[in-house]
Design an enzyme around this catalytic site. Sequence first.
Site, PDB file in Angstrom:
ATOM      1  N   CYS A  74       0.835  -1.209   0.000  1.00 16.04           N
ATOM      2  CA  CYS A  74       0.000   0.000   0.000  1.00 16.04           C
ATOM      3  C   CYS A  74       0.867   1.256   0.000  1.00 16.04           C
ATOM      4  O   CYS A  74       1.491   1.587   1.018  1.00 16.04           O
ATOM      5  CB  CYS A  74      -0.932  -0.033   1.219  1.00 16.04           C
ATOM      6  SG  CYS A  74      -1.838   1.491   1.515  1.00 16.04           S
ATOM      7  N   CYS A  77      -0.098   3.951   2.557  1.00 16.71           N
ATOM      8  CA  CYS A  77       0.277   3.523   3.917  1.00 16.71           C
ATOM      9  C   CYS A  77       1.703   3.942   4.229  1.00 16.71           C
ATOM     10  O   CYS A  77       2.003   4.409   5.336  1.00 16.71           O
ATOM     11  CB  CYS A  77       0.154   2.005   4.047  1.00 16.71           C
ATOM     12  SG  CYS A  77      -1.510   1.349   3.822  1.00 16.71           S
TER      13      CYS A  77
END
Length: 313
Positions: A74, A77
């Site tokens: 991700c 993230c």
Amino acid sequence: MSTPAPGAVMRGAVDLSSLRNRPAADQPASPAPSPDGQAPASRLVFDVTDADFGQVLELSKTVPVVVDLWADWCGPCKQLSPVLEKVITELGGRLVLAKVDVDANPQLAQSFRAQSIPLVVALVAGQPVQLFTGAVPEVQVREVFTQLLQLAAQHGVTGTVPMEGAPADAEQQAPALPPLHQAAFDAIEAGDYSAAATAYEQALTENPRDEDAKAGLAQVQLLARVQRLDLAEARAAAAAGPTDIAAQFDVADLDLAGGHVDDAFARLLDLFAALPADERAPVRERLLELFGVVGDADSRVIRARGRLASLLF
């Protein structure tokens, strides 16, 4: 809006009951809280698993726990995690950060209904509180954490944990800010974005090259704009007026504040391309402002700048 403030405890929406009394794994992750419910003596940021999350729930009865649900694949993230860790550290033990790899811990991902990540929630006295989804700006992280501390205090959760290398009773202080930056930060904590903007503007008057003040000003201006908006109404207005600059600005602001950075940039770039040349200037100015919020080194900003340049020439 996709970034609700703390306050709505997600009873019913999140079921953590199966994790409360789960026995710890034979070899729990080393940074996890100890079985007596205390945070590790020198760690404010630690990884947790399905197996040892019950200890985190116990810890949340003493100090508010921020939970960062992430995955290695991700990109947002990886952008958000350093911001969370920075702000948590600067708060000097008033909050701790529990990191959950959703790929390795499917039960936690399911319990928190992590349909998209990064997802950031909190635990206060064992109860989950929704914070935000997406890679939001640092100033918004600070604002949400301030509200979280206020909510925790209302529930009597006001403990702290020691910082690494400090005595257990040592009071931790955040690094000193320049006076005008401190004034802006204090205003943000009080929810007074106008006063924060004034402080940053004064800082820029004194030093036009103050990049932190430029970024801070753009961020508080964004927050001031979105706090008056309703997401459903804004999207309906934008759909009804594809070249309505004000309506498209509102949705782009909401998208950026909610962590949907590429969507915000794409909306404004599409609008820029659709407008006559003599009407484009406000859109370019708003794009440059939002670039400053995200950061010039961010890959999404670099891509958007490239497309903007191609539309200009």
